[in-house]
Design a protein around this motif. Structure first.
Motif, mmCIF file in Angstrom:
data_model
loop_
_atom_site.group_PDB
_atom_site.id
_atom_site.type_symbol
_atom_site.label_atom_id
_atom_site.label_comp_id
_atom_site.label_asym_id
_atom_site.label_seq_id
_atom_site.Cartn_x
_atom_site.Cartn_y
_atom_site.Cartn_z
ATOM 1 N N PRO A 52 -6.305 -93.923 36.096
ATOM 2 C CA PRO A 52 -6.887 -93.052 37.288
ATOM 3 C C PRO A 52 -5.881 -92.936 38.409
ATOM 4 C CG PRO A 52 -7.751 -95.411 36.983
ATOM 5 C CD PRO A 52 -6.969 -95.229 35.908
ATOM 6 N N HIS A 53 -4.942 -93.876 38.547
ATOM 7 C CA HIS A 53 -3.904 -93.679 39.687
ATOM 8 C C HIS A 53 -2.821 -92.766 39.279
ATOM 9 C CE1 HIS A 53 -5.633 -97.883 39.627
ATOM 10 N NE2 HIS A 53 -5.463 -97.590 40.857
ATOM 11 N N GLY A 54 -1.898 -92.218 40.010
ATOM 12 C CA GLY A 54 -0.915 -91.082 39.883
ATOM 13 C C GLY A 54 0.218 -91.828 39.445
ATOM 14 N N GLY A 76 -6.050 -86.920 39.229
ATOM 15 C CA GLY A 76 -6.947 -86.214 38.564
ATOM 16 C C GLY A 76 -7.082 -85.665 37.175
ATOM 17 N N GLY A 77 -5.889 -86.371 36.517
ATOM 18 C CA GLY A 77 -5.641 -86.078 34.913
ATOM 19 C C GLY A 77 -4.580 -85.031 34.887
ATOM 20 N N GLY A 78 -4.234 -84.840 33.620
ATOM 21 C CA GLY A 78 -3.163 -83.866 33.241
ATOM 22 C C GLY A 78 -1.587 -84.504 33.381
ATOM 23 N N LEU A 79 -0.824 -83.634 32.705
ATOM 24 C CA LEU A 79 0.774 -83.868 32.774
ATOM 25 C C LEU A 79 1.433 -82.724 33.138
ATOM 26 C CD1 LEU A 79 0.933 -85.906 29.074
ATOM 27 C CD2 LEU A 79 1.247 -86.879 31.622
ATOM 28 N N ILE A 80 2.211 -82.868 34.333
ATOM 29 C CA ILE A 80 3.095 -81.857 34.763
ATOM 30 C C ILE A 80 4.431 -82.200 34.560
ATOM 31 C CG2 ILE A 80 3.422 -80.162 36.710
ATOM 32 C CD1 ILE A 80 0.652 -80.921 37.985
ATOM 33 N N ALA A 81 5.250 -81.493 33.821
ATOM 34 C CA ALA A 81 6.825 -81.823 33.380
ATOM 35 C C ALA A 81 7.658 -80.798 34.160
ATOM 36 C CB ALA A 81 6.924 -81.761 31.963
ATOM 37 N N GLU A 82 8.679 -81.378 34.341
ATOM 38 C CA GLU A 82 9.926 -80.693 35.098
ATOM 39 C C GLU A 82 11.258 -81.058 34.478
ATOM 40 O OE1 GLU A 82 10.070 -81.073 39.274
ATOM 41 O OE2 GLU A 82 8.514 -79.876 39.785
ATOM 42 N N SER A 174 8.173 -85.122 47.250
ATOM 43 C CA SER A 174 7.172 -84.496 48.089
ATOM 44 C C SER A 174 5.772 -85.297 48.263
ATOM 45 C CB SER A 174 6.832 -82.960 47.683
ATOM 46 O OG SER A 174 6.165 -83.038 46.218
ATOM 47 N N ARG A 175 4.899 -84.493 49.055
ATOM 48 C CA ARG A 175 3.680 -84.999 49.062
ATOM 49 C C ARG A 175 2.836 -84.786 47.836
ATOM 50 N NH1 ARG A 175 1.083 -80.461 48.708
ATOM 51 N NH2 ARG A 175 2.126 -78.678 49.799
ATOM 52 N N GLU A 176 1.651 -85.503 47.796
ATOM 53 C CA GLU A 176 0.924 -85.497 46.595
ATOM 54 C C GLU A 176 0.396 -83.853 46.326
ATOM 55 O OE1 GLU A 176 -0.845 -88.016 44.038
ATOM 56 O OE2 GLU A 176 1.379 -88.103 44.568
ATOM 57 N N PRO A 177 0.484 -83.256 45.356
ATOM 58 C CA PRO A 177 -0.063 -82.094 45.228
ATOM 59 C C PRO A 177 -1.785 -82.048 45.620
ATOM 60 C CG PRO A 177 1.110 -82.703 43.189
ATOM 61 C CD PRO A 177 0.863 -83.717 43.992
ATOM 62 N N THR A 178 -2.131 -80.799 46.329
ATOM 63 C CA THR A 178 -3.475 -80.698 46.734
ATOM 64 C C THR A 178 -4.264 -80.376 45.685
ATOM 65 O OG1 THR A 178 -3.292 -78.526 47.480
ATOM 66 C CG2 THR A 178 -2.766 -80.038 49.103
ATOM 67 N N PRO A 179 -5.646 -80.590 45.708
ATOM 68 C CA PRO A 179 -6.562 -80.093 44.548
ATOM 69 C C PRO A 179 -6.363 -78.495 44.246
ATOM 70 C CG PRO A 179 -7.843 -81.624 45.961
ATOM 71 C CD PRO A 179 -6.411 -81.341 46.578
ATOM 72 N N GLN A 180 -6.104 -77.862 45.492
ATOM 73 C CA GLN A 180 -5.818 -76.389 45.347
ATOM 74 C C GLN A 180 -4.782 -75.951 44.434
ATOM 75 O OE1 GLN A 180 -6.781 -77.726 48.088
ATOM 76 N NE2 GLN A 180 -8.841 -77.224 48.465
ATOM 77 N N GLU A 181 -3.540 -76.737 44.764
ATOM 78 C CA GLU A 181 -2.388 -76.397 44.011
ATOM 79 C C GLU A 181 -2.445 -77.094 42.640
ATOM 80 O OE1 GLU A 181 0.526 -77.257 48.083
ATOM 81 O OE2 GLU A 181 0.081 -79.044 47.052
ATOM 82 N N LEU A 182 -2.962 -78.120 42.443
ATOM 83 C CA LEU A 182 -3.116 -78.462 41.022
ATOM 84 C C LEU A 182 -4.055 -77.562 40.229
ATOM 85 C CD1 LEU A 182 -3.548 -82.328 41.265
ATOM 86 C CD2 LEU A 182 -1.782 -81.257 40.513
ATOM 87 N N ALA A 183 -5.203 -77.118 40.875
ATOM 88 C CA ALA A 183 -5.857 -75.974 40.162
ATOM 89 C C ALA A 183 -5.040 -74.792 39.755
ATOM 90 C CB ALA A 183 -7.081 -75.773 40.965
ATOM 91 N N ALA A 184 -4.285 -74.487 40.929
ATOM 92 C CA ALA A 184 -3.327 -72.984 40.673
ATOM 93 C C ALA A 184 -2.400 -73.518 39.321
ATOM 94 C CB ALA A 184 -2.499 -72.697 41.749
ATOM 95 N N VAL A 185 -1.791 -74.573 39.301
ATOM 96 C CA VAL A 185 -0.940 -74.900 38.141
ATOM 97 C C VAL A 185 -1.677 -75.019 37.012
ATOM 98 C CG1 VAL A 185 0.573 -76.669 37.048
ATOM 99 C CG2 VAL A 185 0.636 -76.258 39.601
ATOM 100 N N ARG A 186 -2.884 -75.472 36.679
ATOM 101 C CA ARG A 186 -3.797 -75.633 35.716
ATOM 102 C C ARG A 186 -3.928 -73.995 35.219
ATOM 103 N NH1 ARG A 186 -6.167 -80.241 38.427
ATOM 104 N NH2 ARG A 186 -5.430 -82.092 37.240
#
Length: 434
Positions: A52-54, A76-82, A174-186
């Motif tokens: 549940p943590h980042g 919020g879940g998910g995996l974002i790779a770079e 950077s800062r934590e991604p906002t919910p809107q940014e995460l939604a855009a990525v998803r």
């Protein structure tokens, strides 16, 4: 140190860090071989995603040349790779042209500074430790050029911790991604950037079919959707991915619509489309539930994700069958006749994109010359951009509302004259017969 012991030690070290409180701001930093990392990476990523943590994971090869890949598991879940890009590499450390040609073929999205400075990958369908781990290991071996015995540095830390002088830039600094940014990525990972629809229905050839795999662990989700003729036409035409950012190949085969991810060929969704009295209906959505292929299990999340694909890729937004199939304010009944055993119906309505659809249905023995089952249906579609010519053809003022004109002057027997005028005109009319 034996491979088995090294694997066990790495597993234990990561488990200790993930189990410790995120308020304890310490980084797990350990060296390990590429071979050992390969055996544990999928498990580590799954634990990060489900926590549940980042968390952030970084795999460094200090070089020379300096190379790294990293994964963010947001709360919020998910995996974002770079994967590091030339935005952060200088001189001899910069990736070669050959490297930059290989990375997109593995699935990485191109950097787009200043918003995305690194190569990125996020995919809701392939949102599993095994999928992301495979991508990272292919990159480490195929692009970084590391062998099983080469040593890399693994770092795991809470995502809210700033990296300071680690040198690994982008989301971890950077800062934590906002919910809107995460939604855009998803959303990007789900639908990408769809290209134009095909001019003809997509029919995969033998070579393409060999690349496609069907759903392995199906789950049936009951739905009650109604499709308009235009929506059915779009499903029938399907979609063919022409570029890496185009995420879906979609085709219809004997009334079944198959939705395959473009670069893996894996089928994720499937629809059975059935003919109804007006238009078509869908009674169930079949979805892949193999956790290595599709992570979502919540019904609402699955349906929302699928509707996003339908809307963004095909331009289809099905209505619930319990809702009126056409808004009464956007529909005119032009003909409703019954004579003996025959019935004839014709109505006009506006589609969501503003086009005019004339929907006709003839029932009874008189349809025998064109239909062996006693039913003949057709649809004529006129684009909104051609309304000025249509209004002129019908003798109406250019500023008139097309539905008002049809309702006032072209119902009953006049509807036959309307059809005749359209046949004799040069106005583009799309005809669909079923």
């Amino acid at each position: 140190m034996s491979g088995t012991k090294e694997t066990a030690d790495l597993r234990a070290a990561v488990s200790k860090r993930l189990s410790d409180s995120v308020e304890h701001h310490w980084d797990l930093v350990c060296d390990t071989s590429v071979a050992t990392l390969d055996t544990t990476l999928a498990e580590i990523l799954d634990r990060m995603r489900d926590d549940p943590h980042g968390w952030v994971l970084v795999v460094d090869h200090p070089g020379p040349p300096n190379r790294y890949v990293q994964v963010l598991a947001p709360p919020g879940g998910g995996l974002i790779a770079e994967c590091v890009s030339n935005e952060y590499l200088k001189g001899d450390e910069r990736q070669s042209v050959e490297d930059e040609e290989v990375l997109p073929t593995l699935g990485w999205d191109w950097p787009s500074p200043p918003q995305k400075r690194n190569w990125t990958f996020h995919d809701e369908v392939l949102d599993s430790g095994s999928a992301i781990g495979m991508l990272l290991m292919k990159t480490i071996r195929g692009v970084f050029g590391l062998a099983d015995d080469d040593i890399v540095t693994l770092k795991v830390f809470p995502s809210k911790v700033q990296r300071g002088d680690s040198g690994n830039e982008s989301f971890t600094t950077s800062r934590e991604p906002t919910p809107q940014e995460l939604a855009a990525v998803r959303s990007w990972s789900n639908v990408g950037a769809p290209g134009p629809p095909p001019n003809e229905p997509l029919v995969p050839d033998a070579e393409e079919l060999q690349r496609l795999t069907l759903i392995q662990l199906p789950r049936s989700i009951p739905v009650r959707w109604r499709l308009t003729p235009e929506q059915f036409r779009r499903l029938k035409h399907g979609h063919h991915a022409e570029a890496m950012e185009d995420k879906w190949n979609i085709y219809m085969d004997e009334g079944v619509v198959h939705f395959h991810r473009s670069w893996t060929g894996m089928e994720t969704y499937r629809l059975q489309v059935d003919k109804a009295a007006h238009g078509w209906v869908v009674n169930e959505l079949i979805v892949e539930q193999d956790p290595d292929k599709f992570h979502a299990t919540d019904r609402d999340e699955i349906e929302s994700s699928f509707r996003e694909v339908l809307g963004a890729v095909l331009g289809v937004t099905p209505k619930d069958r319990d809702a009126p199939d056409v808004d009464a304010d956007l529909m005119v009944r032009l003909r409703a006749e019954r004579k003996g055993g025959d019935s004839r119906f014709l109505r006009a309505y506006l589609e969501p994109d503003g086009s005019l659809l004339l929907e006709g249905q003839d029932l009874g023995p008189s349809t025998a010359p064109v239909s062996p089952d006693g039913e003949y249906e057709w649809y004529q579609r006129i684009k909104a951009e051609d309304f000025p010519r249509l209004l002129e053809l019908l003798g109406a003022a250019a500023e008139s509302d097309i539905l008002d004109v049809l309702a006032e002057h072209w119902t009953g027997m006049a509807s036959y004259d309307l059809e005749k005028k359209l046949r004799q005109s040069t106005i583009p009319v799309e005809l669909f017969v079923c």
